[in-house]
Design an enzyme around this catalytic site. Sequence first.
Site, PDB file in Angstrom:
ATOM      1  N   ILE A 155       0.836  -1.210   0.000  1.00 25.52           N
ATOM      2  CA  ILE A 155       0.000   0.000   0.000  1.00 25.52           C
ATOM      3  C   ILE A 155       0.868   1.256   0.000  1.00 25.52           C
ATOM      4  O   ILE A 155       0.606   2.203  -0.741  1.00 25.52           O
ATOM      5  CB  ILE A 155      -0.966  -0.014   1.211  1.00 25.52           C
ATOM      6  CG1 ILE A 155      -1.931  -1.209   1.089  1.00 25.52           C
ATOM      7  CG2 ILE A 155      -1.740   1.283   1.313  1.00 25.52           C
ATOM      8  CD1 ILE A 155      -2.763  -1.494   2.333  1.00 25.52           C
ATOM      9  N   ARG A 231      -3.590   0.932  11.115  1.00 23.32           N
ATOM     10  CA  ARG A 231      -4.256   0.445  12.321  1.00 23.32           C
ATOM     11  C   ARG A 231      -4.239   1.560  13.357  1.00 23.32           C
ATOM     12  O   ARG A 231      -3.232   2.253  13.519  1.00 23.32           O
ATOM     13  CB  ARG A 231      -3.561  -0.801  12.886  1.00 23.32           C
ATOM     14  CG  ARG A 231      -3.823  -2.088  12.098  1.00 23.32           C
ATOM     15  CD  ARG A 231      -5.288  -2.552  12.157  1.00 23.32           C
ATOM     16  NE  ARG A 231      -5.540  -3.769  11.397  1.00 23.32           N
ATOM     17  CZ  ARG A 231      -5.947  -3.821  10.130  1.00 23.32           C
ATOM     18  NH1 ARG A 231      -6.153  -2.697   9.452  1.00 23.32           N
ATOM     19  NH2 ARG A 231      -6.166  -4.962   9.532  1.00 23.32           N
ATOM     20  N   ASP A 255      -8.756   6.693   9.096  1.00 24.95           N
ATOM     21  CA  ASP A 255      -9.684   5.629   8.675  1.00 24.95           C
ATOM     22  C   ASP A 255      -9.748   4.542   9.744  1.00 24.95           C
ATOM     23  O   ASP A 255     -10.571   3.636   9.663  1.00 24.95           O
ATOM     24  CB  ASP A 255      -9.230   5.014   7.345  1.00 24.95           C
ATOM     25  CG  ASP A 255     -10.241   3.997   6.819  1.00 24.95           C
ATOM     26  OD1 ASP A 255     -11.436   4.360   6.723  1.00 24.95           O
ATOM     27  OD2 ASP A 255      -9.857   2.857   6.518  1.00 24.95           O
ATOM     28  N   GLU A 260     -11.606   1.335  17.957  1.00 22.06           N
ATOM     29  CA  GLU A 260     -12.690   1.268  16.960  1.00 22.06           C
ATOM     30  C   GLU A 260     -13.553   0.016  17.058  1.00 22.06           C
ATOM     31  O   GLU A 260     -14.675  -0.009  16.562  1.00 22.06           O
ATOM     32  CB  GLU A 260     -12.103   1.343  15.541  1.00 22.06           C
ATOM     33  CG  GLU A 260     -11.354   0.081  15.117  1.00 22.06           C
ATOM     34  CD  GLU A 260     -10.840   0.140  13.671  1.00 22.06           C
ATOM     35  OE1 GLU A 260     -10.213   1.145  13.308  1.00 22.06           O
ATOM     36  OE2 GLU A 260     -11.076  -0.834  12.931  1.00 22.06           O
ATOM     37  N   GLN A 293     -12.920   2.201   6.175  1.00 20.32           N
ATOM     38  CA  GLN A 293     -13.636   2.117   4.899  1.00 20.32           C
ATOM     39  C   GLN A 293     -12.665   1.978   3.727  1.00 20.32           C
ATOM     40  O   GLN A 293     -13.081   1.727   2.595  1.00 20.32           O
ATOM     41  CB  GLN A 293     -14.456   3.414   4.776  1.00 20.32           C
ATOM     42  CG  GLN A 293     -15.288   3.576   3.554  1.00 20.32           C
ATOM     43  CD  GLN A 293     -15.907   4.973   3.496  1.00 20.32           C
ATOM     44  OE1 GLN A 293     -16.151   5.606   4.520  1.00 20.32           O
ATOM     45  NE2 GLN A 293     -16.152   5.472   2.310  1.00 20.32           N
ATOM     46  N   PHE A 295     -10.695  -0.134   2.549  1.00 23.97           N
ATOM     47  CA  PHE A 295     -10.659  -1.359   1.726  1.00 23.97           C
ATOM     48  C   PHE A 295     -11.881  -1.496   0.823  1.00 23.97           C
ATOM     49  O   PHE A 295     -11.889  -2.327  -0.083  1.00 23.97           O
ATOM     50  CB  PHE A 295     -10.591  -2.599   2.638  1.00 23.97           C
ATOM     51  CG  PHE A 295     -11.915  -2.917   3.285  1.00 23.97           C
ATOM     52  CD1 PHE A 295     -12.362  -2.211   4.385  1.00 23.97           C
ATOM     53  CD2 PHE A 295     -12.730  -3.904   2.763  1.00 23.97           C
ATOM     54  CE1 PHE A 295     -13.599  -2.481   4.966  1.00 23.97           C
ATOM     55  CE2 PHE A 295     -13.974  -4.187   3.335  1.00 23.97           C
ATOM     56  CZ  PHE A 295     -14.404  -3.471   4.438  1.00 23.97           C
TER      57      PHE A 295
END
Length: 328
Positions: A155, A231, A255, A260, A293, A295
């Site tokens: 990524i 993360r 994100d 979370e 979100q 992914f």
Amino acid sequence: MKKIAFFDTKPYDRPKFELYGEQAGIIYKFYETKLNEDTAHLAKGCDGVCAFVNDSVNEAVIDILEGLGIKLLAMRCAGYNNVDVKYARKRLCIVHVPAYSPYAVAEHAMAMLLTSIRRIHKAYIRTRDFNFSLVGMTGFDLHGKTVGIVGMGRIGRVFADICRGFGMKILAYDKFPAEDGDIPYVSLDRIFSESDIISFHCPLTSDTYHMLNAETIEKLKKGVVIINTSRGALIDADALLDGIKSRKIGATCLDVYEEESDLFFEDFSGHILEDDTLARLISMPNVIVTSHQAFLTEEALANIAEITTDNIVEFFTTGSCKNELSIN
Ligand code: NAI
């Protein structure tokens, strides 16, 4: 036919898994609940379990699954910080999807960055209210800015390519730098002190836990933009909030968030949020939060379903899988 208990199911998961499962002769038994000590027994009668990023695969859950005769845990994601892989050794085979669309995550990181610095989130709300004022909407050019990328894997590299397209200068840090010569690796300290924008793309490990904290925030350039699509626990959220309040950090795009797991993917719109740090972060004009979100593209969902199903078929056919996690 192998039966797989599928936890934390969302409506967007089912169509692709049903399609690939049917083709491969696998029955997915969909449960909306997350996998944890209280729900693991739902896998009774199944051959394997399929879990996602916010399921808990700790010692207790592994013991229950082993007791039910489950042989395979198929993670339908790349990261596996929520899995006690060490404890699972010799008890369960754990497989994951090492890559499904680095583009989905890298493009989301850039979407958040552009939204934030060009105030698109504000413009959207203003113009819907017929407010066409530009006061407070001044952004800045990305061209010529320095972006620090932490974690130059799949990524991180795609994100670097996108940033190059914008004419940005790239600085990269990776604990395990690759051999290819065209990546401008520098120390983590240089990333922190020289970057106008910092984007995190490394896994969550004991090394990377809270790598952005009160001490490292001190080293940042004033006005830096922080992006985290990796993360949540890479960042100490309270220290981040202090950095935003002191104006050291100019903007933040998250994100992922450390706490979370009980919130993201669910609708709490009618509730009072218990998490004061998250509520305060979301209230800031220069913070954008999306709920894990990055992914979520059609291409990524199809790849996740196909590779997960292939992993399951490979394991039950050969007794092993090329995507097995093997951490000592
Ligand atoms: P990858 O394994 O291809 O790359 C990770 C890179 O981080 C590797 O180059 C590795 O050497 C490096 N790294 C390992 N330890 C490090 C450390 N201590 N400091 C700096 N770098 C370190 O993984 P990929 O596919 O690029 O994914 C990166 C992360 O993105 C995943 O670990 C996952 O947590 C997150 N992710 C988030 C998604 C989302 O929807 N928000 C979706 C998919 C992945």
